[in-house]
Write an enzyme that holds these catalytic residues in place. Structure first.
Site, mmCIF file in Angstrom:
data_model
loop_
_atom_site.group_PDB
_atom_site.id
_atom_site.type_symbol
_atom_site.label_atom_id
_atom_site.label_comp_id
_atom_site.label_asym_id
_atom_site.label_seq_id
_atom_site.Cartn_x
_atom_site.Cartn_y
_atom_site.Cartn_z
ATOM 1 C CG ASP A 60 31.259 54.357 19.957
ATOM 2 O OD1 ASP A 60 30.935 53.514 19.100
ATOM 3 O OD2 ASP A 60 32.260 55.092 19.834
ATOM 4 C CG MET A 61 26.345 49.949 20.985
ATOM 5 S SD MET A 61 27.201 49.083 22.335
ATOM 6 C CE MET A 61 27.200 47.391 21.746
ATOM 7 C CD GLU A 62 33.086 52.348 16.737
ATOM 8 O OE1 GLU A 62 33.738 52.284 15.672
ATOM 9 O OE2 GLU A 62 32.859 53.408 17.330
ATOM 10 C CD1 TRP A 63 31.447 44.272 14.033
ATOM 11 C CD2 TRP A 63 31.443 43.547 16.149
ATOM 12 N NE1 TRP A 63 30.369 43.434 14.180
ATOM 13 C CE2 TRP A 63 30.343 42.965 15.478
ATOM 14 C CE3 TRP A 63 31.633 43.237 17.495
ATOM 15 C CZ2 TRP A 63 29.450 42.090 16.082
ATOM 16 C CZ3 TRP A 63 30.739 42.373 18.117
ATOM 17 C CH2 TRP A 63 29.664 41.806 17.416
#
Length: 262
Positions: free
Chosen positions: A143-146
């Site tokens: 899961d890649m998000e800021w």
């Protein structure tokens, strides 16, 4: 009513109250049509989520009560479950969600929320420590998000090339352990700012709750679409994220045969 029958009924009610799986599990592989609602629906352009044959959810500690058998029979054909964050956080509901989905005969996978203040090797090891290798499991998810809410990592935003380099390290370690190439989950902002379209050969799980994937991620292939965070599903107390698989029922069967753990 006989005592044995009373005890059986009481046990069933207790299990349901705890968010367990009531009734016998549905046969693995059987698809159920989605009987979902949405407390804040969006009128998507075509294709609308309802056009897709296979739907599921993702769940974390916020979903405190799930009757997995009821949810499955109402169209939750798969579930992605939050397992870990960074290098030391385990979602407190992961183990119970993992067991419940498995007992219901549901396809299930685990995901890891990435932190940029911890080395990718440490994060991969933490995920591996907490997520079992289970027959039939869907591929692990990165899961890649800021993360603007972390008191320690919100300000840590490496340049795009460094983001991709860290991702590759995590992906390689986790793929080597599970024997499955992970899925990449992301948001429109993170995808565009970090050039995630450069990752070839990966299944993408894309979040877009106001536009279709074609509108939010022009030209990007996708396998799963997270289309709302305000879904309602029989058997689940409160709102839940809803997701669609981007193909037909036959395509789903073929994808699972190819990508689920042996």
């Amino acid at each position: 009513m006989k005592l044995s029958r009373c005890l059986a009924v009481l046990a069933l009610l207790a299990l349901a109250a705890c968010g367990g799986s009531s009734g016998p599990p549905a046969e693995p592989g059987v698809l159920f049509p989605a009987r979902f609602g949405d407390t804040d629906p969006v009128d998507f352009a075509n294709p609308k989520p309802s056009r897709f044959a296979v739907h599921g959810i993702d769940a974390a500690r916020f979903q405190k009560s799930i009757n997995w058998s009821t949810a499955r029979r109402n169209g939750v054909n798969f579930a992605f479950l939050k397992a870990t964050e960074g290098g030391d956080l385990l979602d407190p509901s992961f183990k119970s969600h993992w067991r419940g989905a498995g007992r219901a005969g549901m396809y299930r996978g685990a995901y890891h929320f990435y932190y940029f203040c911890t080395a990718p090797e440490v994060q991969a090891a933490w995920f591996i420590r907490n997520v079992p290798r289970s027959a039939g499991a869907l591929p692990p998810v990165l899961d890649m998000e800021w993360n603007p809410f972390s008191p320690t990592c919100a300000h840590v935003r490496p340049p795009a090339a460094e983001v991709r380099a860290q991702m590759r390290k995590w992906l390689r370690i986790v793929e080597a352990h599970y024997g499955q190439r992970p899925i990449i989950y992301t948001t429109p902002k993170f995808f565009s700012e970090n050039g995630l379209g450069l990752f070839q050969g990966y299944d993408f799980w894309l979040r877009t709750t106001a536009k279709t994937p074609a509108e939010a991620y022009p030209g990007q292939n996708w396998t799963f679409w997270q289309y709302t965070a305000t879904g309602s599903v029989p058997g689940i107390v409160g709102e839940v994220d809803l997701n669609a698989f981007g193909g037909s029922a036959a395509a789903w069967d073929a994808w699972v045969a190819r990508r689920a753990a042996p």
